[in-house]
Motif scaffolding. Structure first.
Motif, PDB file in Angstrom:
ATOM      1  N   CYS A   1       0.852  -1.189   0.000  1.00 10.00           N
ATOM      2  CA  CYS A   1       0.000   0.000   0.000  1.00 10.00           C
ATOM      3  C   CYS A   1       0.891   1.242   0.000  1.00 10.00           C
ATOM      4  CB  CYS A   1      -0.836  -0.016   1.278  1.00 10.00           C
ATOM      5  SG  CYS A   1      -1.927   1.394   1.472  1.00 10.00           S
TER       6      CYS A   1
ATOM      7  N   SER B   1       0.582   3.575   1.955  1.00 16.00           N
ATOM      8  CA  SER B   1       0.870   3.888   3.358  1.00 16.00           C
ATOM      9  C   SER B   1       2.020   3.023   3.899  1.00 16.00           C
ATOM     10  CB  SER B   1      -0.387   3.735   4.217  1.00 16.00           C
ATOM     11  OG  SER B   1      -0.775   2.388   4.302  1.00 16.00           O
TER      12      SER B   1
ATOM     13  N   HIS C   1      -1.181  -4.696   5.210  1.00 14.30           N
ATOM     14  CA  HIS C   1      -2.561  -4.795   5.726  1.00 14.30           C
ATOM     15  C   HIS C   1      -3.547  -5.134   4.607  1.00 14.30           C
ATOM     16  CE1 HIS C   1      -1.800  -0.619   4.531  1.00 14.30           C
ATOM     17  NE2 HIS C   1      -2.986  -0.726   3.992  1.00 14.30           N
ATOM     18  N   GLU C   2      -3.025  -5.556   3.442  1.00 13.52           N
ATOM     19  CA  GLU C   2      -3.912  -5.896   2.312  1.00 13.52           C
ATOM     20  C   GLU C   2      -3.610  -7.335   1.929  1.00 13.52           C
ATOM     21  OE1 GLU C   2      -3.324  -3.095  -0.869  1.00 13.52           O
ATOM     22  OE2 GLU C   2      -3.365  -1.384   0.486  1.00 13.52           O
TER      23      GLU C   2
ATOM     24  N   GLU D   1      -8.891  -4.440  -0.111  1.00  8.02           N
ATOM     25  CA  GLU D   1      -8.604  -3.335   0.811  1.00  8.02           C
ATOM     26  C   GLU D   1      -8.431  -2.032   0.057  1.00  8.02           C
ATOM     27  OE1 GLU D   1      -6.353  -0.728   3.511  1.00  8.02           O
ATOM     28  OE2 GLU D   1      -5.847  -1.332   1.507  1.00  8.02           O
TER      29      GLU D   1
HETATM   30 ZN   LIG Z   1      -3.849   0.110   2.155  1.00  5.23          ZN
END
Ligand SMILES: [Zn+2]
Ligand SMILES: [Zn+2]
Length: 337
Positions: free
Chosen positions: A37, A39, A59-60, A144
């Motif tokens: 991501c 981020s 987190h994906e 996500e």
């Molecule tokens: Zn993300």
């Protein structure tokens, strides 16, 4: 297990890492795909306050459940899942209404707790979203990112009007996919990287503009004409894009700030007041939006093929170095443990 660990700014190391220890209500997921991501890049550069090394980022992700610690869980070993990565407190008004992303005590996988750049991930059973066998893990891991696009578009409500998207990285492109499906008319995309602009055109942008070109603002103003630009998604988040958004948006228009490029920006507040410009932050997505993104992926409503690439998780450091280059030809990379 092996994990890709963020050990210091600009440094990821593929190394041995303790296996997750499950508690009641937890599931253990064997990760098959974990996407990078914007981020994560922001964190890797050392700009994220939440990500403190050593930390497993990511987190994906999507994978297969191997163990659950609950007698009556709806999912069991062998279930293919993607993961809602936000861990709310479970008790506050936000969590009770499915808006865990606004919970003041929330944690996020890959931010405050170990994430998906690893062989295995511990996650509460309630955060698992099953996916059917015909959806491959790479595609499922995009839920996500699509949910972020759906959330930006969702913040616009029922209003429809000409839209500008600033930045055609994964966030901007997912915003474009969402806008396209949700019938936003006249979409212009502002992007420096020609490869990304080309993808935006393929995904249905009516105009792409390179902001480095001298007449970029006039070109955009000509495109939006008398009607003006009603909505802006700032998927880049630099002072130049935030200031461009303010110049471009029509009176009463809406600017959605989602890009994390820079922390602070000086904005002409008198201009915001005089033209009643609305500014809204967009962070993450609700559980409902996440499920909607999963449904769209399952229904084949996402035209992602040529801007997604795969790489081995062990090559994470090289991929991150590549992705932060302004002329990178990779856009979204899905790491495979
Ligand atoms: Zn993300
Ligand atoms: Zn909460």
């Amino acid at each position: 297990m092996k994990a890709l660990v963020y050990t210091a700014p600009r440094k990821l190391e593929y190394q041995d890492w303790p296996d997750p220890e499950l508690g009641p209500g937890d599931a253990l997921v064997h990760i098959h795909a974990a996407a990078v991501c914007g981020s994560d890049l922001h964190g890797w550069l050392g700009h994220s306050r939440g990500r403190v090394p050593p930390l497993v980022l990511g987190h994906e992700m999507a994978g297969e459940v191997v163990e659950v610690r609950s007698a009556q869980a709806a999912v069991g070993p062998g279930t293919r899942v993607t993961v809602y990565p936000i861990l709310g407190c479970g008790h506050c008004a936000y969590c009770s209404s499915g808006r865990d992303y606004l919970c003041p005590r929330r944690k996020v996988l890959g931010l405050q707790v170990a994430g998906g750049f690893a062989e295995y991930l511990k996650v509460p059973i309630a955060n698992l979203n099953p996916i059917p066998a015909e959806v491959d893990f790479t595609r499922a891991a995009l839920a996500e990112s699509l949910a972020c696009g759906l959330h930006m578009a969702g913040l616009v409500g029922q209003e429809r009007g000409p839209l500008a998207i600033l930045g055609a990285g994964p966030l901007g492109l997912m915003g474009l996919e969402a806008a396209h499906q949700l019938n936003f008319p006249n979409v212009a995309v502002v992007e420096i990287n020609p490869h990304r602009s080309e993808i935006a055109r393929k995904l249905g942008a009516d105009l792409t503009v390179n902001p480095k070109e001298a007449n970029a603002l006039e070109e955009l103003q000509r495109f939006f004409g008398e009607e003006g630009c009603a909505v802006i998604f700032d998927a880049a988040g630099f002072s130049v894009t935030r200031q461009l958004a303010l110049r471009l948006v029509r009176p009463g228009g809406l600017i959605i700030l989602a890009g994390l490029g820079e922390q602070e920006t000086a904005l002409d507040c008198v201009e915001i007041i005089r033209r009643e410009i609305r500014l809204a932050g967009a962070f993450a997505y609700s559980r409902r939006e996440f499920q909607k993104a999963v449904d769209w992926i399952v229904d084949g409503r996402l035209a992602t093929a040529d801007w997604i690439s795969e790489a081995p998780l062990a090559d994470g450091q090289r991929i991150f170095e590549e992705l932060v280059k302004p002329d990178s030809t990779r856009i979204k990379v899905v790491l495979k443990p």
